[in-house]
Design a protein around this motif. Structure first.
Motif, PDB file in Angstrom:
ATOM      1  N   GLY A 105     -14.677  -3.752  16.815  1.00  0.00           N
ATOM      2  CA  GLY A 105     -13.759  -2.612  16.818  1.00  0.00           C
ATOM      3  C   GLY A 105     -12.314  -3.041  16.946  1.00  0.00           C
ATOM      4  O   GLY A 105     -11.420  -2.474  16.306  1.00  0.00           O
ATOM      5  N   SER A 106     -12.043  -4.069  17.762  1.00  0.00           N
ATOM      6  CA  SER A 106     -10.675  -4.553  17.919  1.00  0.00           C
ATOM      7  C   SER A 106     -10.164  -5.174  16.635  1.00  0.00           C
ATOM      8  O   SER A 106      -9.014  -4.952  16.234  1.00  0.00           O
ATOM      9  N   VAL A 107     -10.998  -5.977  15.984  1.00  0.00           N
ATOM     10  CA  VAL A 107     -10.586  -6.627  14.735  1.00  0.00           C
ATOM     11  C   VAL A 107     -10.301  -5.571  13.666  1.00  0.00           C
ATOM     12  O   VAL A 107      -9.275  -5.628  12.967  1.00  0.00           O
ATOM     13  N   VAL A 108     -11.184  -4.586  13.533  1.00  0.00           N
ATOM     14  CA  VAL A 108     -10.972  -3.523  12.544  1.00  0.00           C
ATOM     15  C   VAL A 108      -9.718  -2.725  12.887  1.00  0.00           C
ATOM     16  O   VAL A 108      -8.923  -2.382  11.997  1.00  0.00           O
ATOM     17  N   GLY A 109      -9.492  -2.446  14.158  1.00  0.00           N
ATOM     18  CA  GLY A 109      -8.304  -1.698  14.573  1.00  0.00           C
ATOM     19  C   GLY A 109      -7.013  -2.429  14.271  1.00  0.00           C
ATOM     20  O   GLY A 109      -6.034  -1.836  13.811  1.00  0.00           O
ATOM     21  N   VAL A 110      -6.992  -3.737  14.512  1.00  0.00           N
ATOM     22  CA  VAL A 110      -5.785  -4.523  14.242  1.00  0.00           C
ATOM     23  C   VAL A 110      -5.520  -4.595  12.740  1.00  0.00           C
ATOM     24  O   VAL A 110      -4.388  -4.385  12.277  1.00  0.00           O
ATOM     25  N   ILE A 111      -6.546  -4.879  11.957  1.00  0.00           N
ATOM     26  CA  ILE A 111      -6.359  -5.026  10.504  1.00  0.00           C
ATOM     27  C   ILE A 111      -5.921  -3.699   9.880  1.00  0.00           C
ATOM     28  O   ILE A 111      -4.932  -3.642   9.134  1.00  0.00           O
ATOM     29  N   THR A 112      -6.619  -2.617  10.194  1.00  0.00           N
ATOM     30  CA  THR A 112      -6.255  -1.333   9.587  1.00  0.00           C
ATOM     31  C   THR A 112      -4.919  -0.819  10.122  1.00  0.00           C
ATOM     32  O   THR A 112      -4.183  -0.130   9.413  1.00  0.00           O
ATOM     33  N   GLY A 113      -4.586  -1.162  11.351  1.00  0.00           N
ATOM     34  CA  GLY A 113      -3.293  -0.769  11.900  1.00  0.00           C
ATOM     35  C   GLY A 113      -2.139  -1.419  11.152  1.00  0.00           C
ATOM     36  O   GLY A 113      -1.155  -0.761  10.808  1.00  0.00           O
ATOM     37  N   HIS A 114      -2.257  -2.727  10.887  1.00  0.00           N
ATOM     38  CA  HIS A 114      -1.199  -3.415  10.132  1.00  0.00           C
ATOM     39  C   HIS A 114      -1.141  -2.913   8.684  1.00  0.00           C
ATOM     40  O   HIS A 114      -0.046  -2.759   8.121  1.00  0.00           O
ATOM     41  N   MET A 115      -2.293  -2.644   8.089  1.00  0.00           N
ATOM     42  CA  MET A 115      -2.299  -2.118   6.721  1.00  0.00           C
ATOM     43  C   MET A 115      -1.624  -0.747   6.657  1.00  0.00           C
ATOM     44  O   MET A 115      -0.837  -0.473   5.740  1.00  0.00           O
ATOM     45  N   SER A 116      -1.910   0.107   7.633  1.00  0.00           N
ATOM     46  CA  SER A 116      -1.312   1.447   7.608  1.00  0.00           C
ATOM     47  C   SER A 116       0.188   1.393   7.889  1.00  0.00           C
ATOM     48  O   SER A 116       0.952   2.171   7.322  1.00  0.00           O
ATOM     49  N   LEU A 117       0.632   0.467   8.744  1.00  0.00           N
ATOM     50  CA  LEU A 117       2.074   0.334   8.980  1.00  0.00           C
ATOM     51  C   LEU A 117       2.797  -0.092   7.706  1.00  0.00           C
ATOM     52  O   LEU A 117       3.911   0.377   7.431  1.00  0.00           O
ATOM     53  N   ASN A 118       2.180  -0.968   6.907  1.00  0.00           N
ATOM     54  CA  ASN A 118       2.787  -1.363   5.633  1.00  0.00           C
ATOM     55  C   ASN A 118       2.793  -0.190   4.650  1.00  0.00           C
ATOM     56  O   ASN A 118       3.752  -0.021   3.897  1.00  0.00           O
ATOM     57  N   GLN A 119       1.743   0.610   4.619  1.00  0.00           N
ATOM     58  CA  GLN A 119       1.704   1.766   3.725  1.00  0.00           C
ATOM     59  C   GLN A 119       2.715   2.831   4.135  1.00  0.00           C
ATOM     60  O   GLN A 119       3.317   3.481   3.277  1.00  0.00           O
ATOM     61  N   LEU A 120       2.929   3.007   5.428  1.00  0.00           N
ATOM     62  CA  LEU A 120       3.836   4.041   5.902  1.00  0.00           C
ATOM     63  C   LEU A 120       5.292   3.727   5.586  1.00  0.00           C
ATOM     64  O   LEU A 120       6.135   4.627   5.579  1.00  0.00           O
TER      65      LEU A 120
END
Length: 174
Positions: A105-120
């Motif tokens: 869960g932590s790995v998925v949270g970190v990866i998707t968090g960075h991806m969403s920050l780039n998309q935003l």
């Protein structure tokens, strides 16, 4: 059954306050102290035929006129901005790392968090706060996982040292 007492007895001498006599049926009642006076009759002259009557408390604004205090913002200025899906996934995965899936869960949270920050950065979507929270909570979860693994290694090394130094432990000393 007869009653000999008069309807309106005379007040006793020295009674306070004296009771006024009841008004006659054809006269209006006197005003009570502190009450407002009745409205004046004929305060406005009657309007001429076809003329609008004089308003008592002011008139309503004309249709389409803006009120003096400012108008409330209208509804329907477009659809609300969409929340980034990866930001939601990041936050949920990071929170689930403390409840269900500690490392994954932590790995998925970190990866998707960075991806969403780039998309935003490029899209007009909302959800930057959720993406930041998911990224931060994910990194904290990863840090706690690493600290837990290190603590477990030291614990097992300590146990191995204790049992290795004294041999097998027996409660009976043989």
């Amino acid at each position: 059954m007869s009653d000999n007492t008069p309807q309106n007895p005379a007040p006793e001498p020295g009674a306070y306050p004296p009771v006024p006599p009841a008004p006659a049926a054809d006269q209006p009642a006197p005003p009570t102290p502190g009450a407002y006076p009745p409205p004046a009759q004929g305060a406005y002259p009657p309007p001429a035929y076809g003329a609008p009557a004089a308003p008592a408390y002011g008139s309503a604004p004309a249709y389409g006129a803006a009120p003096a205090y400012g108008a409330a913002p209208g509804y329907g200025y477009g659809a609300p901005a969409k929340t980034n899906t990866l930001a939601i996934v990041s936050l949920i995965a990071s929170i689930s790392s403390f409840v269900i899936l500690p490392f994954i869960g932590s790995v998925v949270g970190v990866i998707t968090g960075h991806m969403s920050l780039n998309q935003l950065k490029t899209s007009g979507e909302q959800g930057r706060g959720m993406a930041l929270a998911g990224t931060i909570v994910g990194w904290v979860g990863l840090g706690l996982t690493v600290l837990g693994i290190i603590a477990a290694i030291f614990f097992f090394v300590f146990l191995a040292g204790v049992y290795g130094q004294y041999g097998s432990y027996s409660a009976y000393g043989s």
